[in-house]
Design a protein around this motif. Structure first.
Motif, short mmCIF file in Angstrom:
data_model
loop_
_atom_site.label_atom_id
_atom_site.label_comp_id
_atom_site.label_asym_id
_atom_site.label_seq_id
_atom_site.Cartn_x
_atom_site.Cartn_y
_atom_site.Cartn_z
N GLU A 2 0.67 -1.05 -0.02
CA GLU A 2 0.10 -0.02 -0.07
C GLU A 2 0.97 1.16 -0.01
O GLU A 2 1.81 1.32 0.93
CB GLU A 2 -0.89 -0.02 1.02
CG GLU A 2 -1.52 1.27 1.36
CD GLU A 2 -3.42 1.02 1.47
OE1 GLU A 2 -3.83 1.71 2.24
OE2 GLU A 2 -3.65 0.05 0.73
N ILE A 12 -3.82 10.00 -3.18
CA ILE A 12 -4.05 8.58 -3.66
C ILE A 12 -3.52 7.52 -2.94
O ILE A 12 -2.30 7.49 -2.36
CB ILE A 12 -3.50 8.47 -5.23
CG1 ILE A 12 -4.28 9.71 -5.70
CG2 ILE A 12 -3.94 7.22 -5.80
CD1 ILE A 12 -3.69 9.66 -7.38
N SER A 14 -2.92 3.52 -2.88
CA SER A 14 -3.30 2.60 -3.97
C SER A 14 -2.38 1.21 -3.42
O SER A 14 -1.38 1.09 -2.81
CB SER A 14 -2.69 3.05 -5.14
OG SER A 14 -2.86 2.06 -6.29
N HIS A 29 -3.60 6.43 -12.84
CA HIS A 29 -4.76 7.30 -12.06
C HIS A 29 -4.77 8.52 -12.95
O HIS A 29 -5.06 9.76 -12.40
CB HIS A 29 -4.02 7.57 -10.51
CG HIS A 29 -4.08 6.67 -9.76
ND1 HIS A 29 -3.14 5.59 -9.77
CD2 HIS A 29 -5.07 6.15 -8.98
CE1 HIS A 29 -3.35 4.56 -8.69
NE2 HIS A 29 -4.34 5.00 -8.43
#
Ligand SMILES: Cc1cc2nc3c(=O)[nH]c(=O)nc-3n(C[C@H](O)[C@H](O)[C@H](O)COP(=O)(O)OP(=O)(O)OC[C@H]3O[C@@H](n4cnc5c(N)ncnc54)[C@H](O)[C@@H]3O)c2cc1C
Ligand code: FES
Ligand code: FES
Lengths: 151, 263
Positions: A2, A12, A14, A29
């Protein structure tokens, strides 16, 4: 794994593979201005700003941006608008493929050195390759922009 | 293409060292060179959390962490004052600003690449390398050692009074050098570091005393002749051995005369 990255003022989070490159993360993105040219760290097309510094997103692991700030051309439209018209006026871009990298690095140049000499411009932009032009148009465009600010 | 199974941001040099003992794992500096190879890496070991990314300056030395970038070298006032901008000149043509914001001193020196401007430059300085297990050793010794699984922690550049000049010859501006040439005079001793031969940089001193009666156009020419005769060169796509030998002579002479002008 992560990661959390601030991209163009948006956070963000992810889950990525360890070998995910920053360029792929950014394109996933929605930052399509970030492109692959050479992928051998030579052409500068994939330039983004990491904590304000220009880097080659094709050659950096996305995980290294964890906890950092990234800007792409999508997030710097206003700043770019100032000078790109001067470059366009010179007909400097032909196919335009190199343009996002050039613009990103020019933003960085002008932030570091708001009044560069021609040699300083050439030197700072030496890592941005253009297959079509001879670089003179870009140089004239940036010079005209700088002159216009002084006028 | 490089594939990576795991990524670990090392929390200590010991952890990084232990992980680096496996052949399937790899330390990354800027990762620019590693990425050029096609390989499958088990664990990438990132040193970026260990505080190795700064240059500190005291009255007697500079300490340059392994994760310092080439751009930091280029912009460091103290280092460039001390080396008469030779450090800036040595890295200035390496690809571009974006690249130099990523490529590290550790990766550049540990790699001991034949084409390296960085290694060629640092060999002209009074410089030691600190290895995690190997301790502190002169860079010249390190540059000739075979690669092992140690970790380069930092470079130590002593501020021994000196003058420095760096030049290189490139076919195009941001390409690898055809020949790289660093010349210095430290405490009265001349050093000639020649890289991109295309093999690893080699260091020579004025062991024949050619310059012992002073640096003149004539003695610079004789010195340059001797250096070019004593540095082995080879041919590759960038230039022939003969061309390189010729360039060594020209750049060494030019650098010596330039050195004379340094205040
Ligand atoms: C396209 C391209 C053009 C280049 N042009 C030039 C040029 O003109 N002149 C020049 O001098 N150089 C040039 N280089 C080399 C560049 O300047 C760097 O020296 C090179 O990329 C290595 O630095 P890095 O930080 O990317 O290291 P990495 O690629 O991360 O690592 C290189 C090697 O060193 C090991 N390593 C890294 N850090 C350490 C450490 N602290 N301790 C132990 N091992 C470590 C890695 O495991 C790897 O084996 C070029 C490189 C590329 C990719
Ligand atoms: S695509 Fe990144 S430098 Fe060319
Ligand atoms: S305009 Fe085509 S690559 Fe630059």
């Amino acid at each position: 794994m992560e990661i959390t990255v601030n991209v163009n003022e948006h956070t963000i989070k992810s889950d990525i593979e360890p070998d995910c490159l920053l360029i792929d993360f950014l394109r996933e993105h929605g930052c399509y201005s970030v492109k692959r040219g050479c992928e051998t760290s030579n052409c500068g097309l994939c330039t983004v700003l990491l904590d304000g510094k220009p880097v080659l997103s094709c050659s950096m692991l996305a995980v290294r941006a964890n906890g950092h700030t990234v800007h792409t051309l999508e997030g710097l439209q206003e700043e770019a608008k100032d000078f790109v018209e001067f470059i366009a006026d010179q007909g400097a871009d032909q196919c335009g493929f190199c343009n996002p990298g050039f613009v990103m690095n020019t933003i960085s140049l002008l932030r570091e050195n708001p009044d560069p000499t021609d040699d300083e411009i050439k030197s700072y932009l030496a890592g941005n390759l253009c297959r079509c032009s001879g670089y003179e148009g870009q140089l004239r465009g940036i010079r005209n922009y700088l002159n216009s600010k002084k006028a | 293409m490089i594939t990576i199974k795991n990524y670990i941001r090392a929390s200590s040099l010991q952890e990084a060292y232990d992980l680096n003992q496996s052949k399937q794992n790899r330390i990354i500096g800027g990762m620019l060179w590693i990425k050029m190879a096609s390989s499958n890496v088990n664990t990438i070991i990132d040193l970026s959390g260990l505080g190795l990314d700064s240059i500190t300056e005291t009255d007697t030395e500079f300490s340059i962490g392994a994760m310092v970038t080439l751009r930091q070298l280029e912009m460091h006032q103290g280092l460039n004052n001390y080396t008469n901008n030779a450090i800036k000149n040595s890295v200035h043509d390496i690809v571009g600003v974006q690249f130099r914001n990523m490529a590290t001193v550790g990766g550049s020196i540990f790699g001991r690449f034949g084409f390296s401007d960085v290694l060629t430059m640092f060999l002209t300085l009074d410089c030691d390398v600190e290895l995690y297990k190997g301790g502190i050793i002169p860079l010249n010794k390190f540059s000739q050692m075979d690669r092992d699984n140690d970790i380069l922690v930092r470079l130590i550049v002593k501020k021994t009074p000196g003058k420095f000049v760096y030049t290189s010859m490139r076919n195009t501006k941001t390409d690898f050098p055809v020949i790289a040439c660093g010349v210095s005079c430290i405490n009265g001793q001349y050093r000639f570091s020649i890289g991109a031969r295309p093999g690893r940089a080699l260091l020579l001193t004025d062991e024949k005393g050619i310059l012992s009666n002073g640096l003149t156009k004539q003695s610079a020419e004789s010195m340059a002749e001797w250096v070019s005769e004593n540095i082995p060169t080879q041919s590759n796509i960038r230039g022939s051995a003969q061309y390189r030998t010729h360039l060594i002579k020209v750049l060494t002479k030019r650098s010596l005369l330039e050195l004379e002008k340094v205040k």
